[in-house]
Design a protein around this motif. Sequence first.
Motif, PDB file in Angstrom:
ATOM      1  N   PHE A 210      -8.619  -3.115   6.162  1.00 43.93           N
ATOM      2  CA  PHE A 210      -7.274  -3.466   5.676  1.00 43.93           C
ATOM      3  C   PHE A 210      -7.097  -4.975   5.606  1.00 43.93           C
ATOM      4  O   PHE A 210      -6.348  -5.488   4.790  1.00 43.93           O
ATOM      5  CB  PHE A 210      -6.233  -2.857   6.617  1.00 43.93           C
ATOM      6  N   LEU A 249      -8.159  -0.631  -0.783  1.00 46.70           N
ATOM      7  CA  LEU A 249      -6.807  -0.832  -0.251  1.00 46.70           C
ATOM      8  C   LEU A 249      -6.532  -2.300   0.071  1.00 46.70           C
ATOM      9  O   LEU A 249      -5.415  -2.778  -0.117  1.00 46.70           O
ATOM     10  CB  LEU A 249      -6.597   0.031   1.001  1.00 46.70           C
ATOM     11  N   LYS A 253      -3.038  -3.551  -1.619  1.00 43.03           N
ATOM     12  CA  LYS A 253      -1.851  -3.388  -0.779  1.00 43.03           C
ATOM     13  C   LYS A 253      -0.642  -4.192  -1.259  1.00 43.03           C
ATOM     14  O   LYS A 253       0.484  -3.693  -1.232  1.00 43.03           O
ATOM     15  CB  LYS A 253      -2.185  -3.730   0.673  1.00 43.03           C
ATOM     16  N   CYS A 262       1.399   4.065  -5.457  1.00 36.72           N
ATOM     17  CA  CYS A 262      -0.042   3.923  -5.255  1.00 36.72           C
ATOM     18  C   CYS A 262      -0.771   4.913  -6.158  1.00 36.72           C
ATOM     19  O   CYS A 262      -0.491   6.115  -6.129  1.00 36.72           O
ATOM     20  CB  CYS A 262      -0.405   4.199  -3.792  1.00 36.72           C
ATOM     21  N   ASN A 281      -2.616  -1.616  -8.088  1.00 37.79           N
ATOM     22  CA  ASN A 281      -2.175  -0.720  -7.007  1.00 37.79           C
ATOM     23  C   ASN A 281      -2.953   0.590  -7.023  1.00 37.79           C
ATOM     24  O   ASN A 281      -2.402   1.681  -7.087  1.00 37.79           O
ATOM     25  CB  ASN A 281      -0.674  -0.444  -7.109  1.00 37.79           C
ATOM     26  N   LEU A 301       2.976   1.664   3.097  1.00 35.25           N
ATOM     27  CA  LEU A 301       3.251   0.707   2.022  1.00 35.25           C
ATOM     28  C   LEU A 301       4.194   1.255   0.963  1.00 35.25           C
ATOM     29  O   LEU A 301       4.941   0.507   0.343  1.00 35.25           O
ATOM     30  CB  LEU A 301       1.931   0.293   1.355  1.00 35.25           C
TER      31      LEU A 301
END
Length: 641
Positions: A210, A249, A253, A262, A281, A301
């Motif tokens: 992440f 991701l 994000k 997403c 996205n 998110l």
Amino acid sequence: MILKSTVDRIMEATDIVEVIGEFVQLKKRGANYVGLSPFANERTPSFTVSPAKGIFKDFSSGKGGSAVTFLMELEKFTYPEALKWLAKKYGIEVEETKEAPEDREADNRRESLMIVSGYAAKFFHESLLDTDEGQSIGLSYFKERGFSTETIKKFELGYSPDQWEAFTGQAIKEGYQPEFLVESGLSVKRDNGNLYDRYRGRVMFPIHSFTGRVIAFGGRTLKTDKNVPKYVNSPESEIYHKSSVLYGLYFAKKSIREDDNCYLVEGYADVISVHQAGIENVVASSGTSLTSEQIRLIGRLTKNITILYDGDAAGIKASLRGLDMILEEGLNVKVVLFPDGHDPDSYVRLVGTSAFKKHIEDNKKDFILYKTNLLLKEAGNDPIRKAEVIRDIVESIAKIPDSIKASVFIKECSHILQIDERALLSELNKMRQAKAKKDGERQQPRHEAEPPEDLWADPVIEGKQEDEATQEREIIRLLLLYGNKMIDWDGIANTYIGPFMIAELNDVDFEQPTCKSFVEIYGKQVEDGVLPEEQFFIHYPDKDIVDLTVTLIATKYTLSDNWYEMHRILVPDEQANMKATILGAIFHLKMHKVGKLLENLRKELQVAQTAEEQDILLSQYMRMKKVEKSISDYLGSVILK
């Protein structure tokens, strides 16, 4: 070690809302921001960020602290790693007392795996761009897929030479330990103990965490031999758990938050092509079945997921039941199909960005309604199969936690299925009741003959210990909130509350380890001529100190400014009589300590063997009783004034 001046610059530059906002969808509520906990599975937000204090508090898990603490808790960073991540984000050069140990033999096992994975990504990327084999095989493949040089560099795409030990040999030569090469899955150990490369002759797709660090790889073969697996992926390791990672991701994000949606695709190439087209996205589950952990990652998110399918009807049907998990997590799901023979990668390259976006807007369907139409069409006029479809659809609707949303779907499906709405509601209620009963049965009641362990504890002693801990924490709270305020009481002047409290507590031994450490740290700062404030402890390297600090200064609820105007209820203000607040806390704690001493003396008196021993203990007991009375009298006079 990172220099204190650098740490201070990092802390000054850090916007905690901006940092945490990269991981959690936050909404402003009064002076604070709230969101769903990234540490617990919850539906009602209990995660709070205070920009004024620079702290977060998660009331579900109990975790709290600064932006640094958040990164340490969520991404399992060490303290220096979290600082360096923030420094990179805010463009601050990290100064250290000695060169950072890009150490092949790092003490931290997790960090060693991160370092070797980062080295591998660099090796494969350079092999792709700087070697003849890499350029002729790997780079030409990526170019044929339409990937630009900028995209190749952004995603750190690479190539593993078609040799048995090209990577492994170079890594060992540069000092990387064989155990970490094997544990990360980059190398494989032969029966004779020698190592060889896992990804020989494959184009490489690094998988990022992440926060952007390489934690695993996917390697695609370019050979047509059917005995050679098309993809080889990293095995599970301390840094890579495929069920909780989504490919792309890290790069998606920001756009997911901004677009509040997403796009979920199937493979690496789908992500890269769609991202390159300006639709950033987009993420992939990397060929694995979607997991609840991956769904929660997205749910931090946005609450909106759009599944981009490749038009394979059999594949779509097989994945429908798995998508019920998305509904169960409270997210909204839409489905988009592409013409037969096309996947998101090929279609976006064929029609371009604008037409691709238009296709999504024109063809997206709500998952429940799409599933209803698909299964109904398949059932045809067969009444038994139609009944199965109805149950299947209601089962999906039953997963939706929002009852209003579920009711809307029941109404729409009633129309599509041509069945009375009440019949669907009845079936829905049956399913929910069955689930509630099943969940209840999972919580096995404790056998009556086996009381919980803490029932055997002495309730009086337990109560005293808890009360004493509360009093010690109250002292810490007051030091945090008011330690840097000047005393303006009768008979005491020209000093601050913090040093005054430390001096008054000089004869008190704190029982709680973290409270004891806190007071010692505070006292040492005072000795050095410094009055430590909240931020000093919020950013302190010791996690226990940070947790204590945030727990004591964070509150889940705040009164609105017009509370009194609306309700005419006055809330007591402890600052109105600071003398009573501070001295009351000090002497209440002392009273507890004296009470504990008296209790111990009573026990010793009961087992004293000689008259002389009894006289000594009795004398001590009487002295402590006088101390107790003087404290009691003093407390009464202070609080009543």
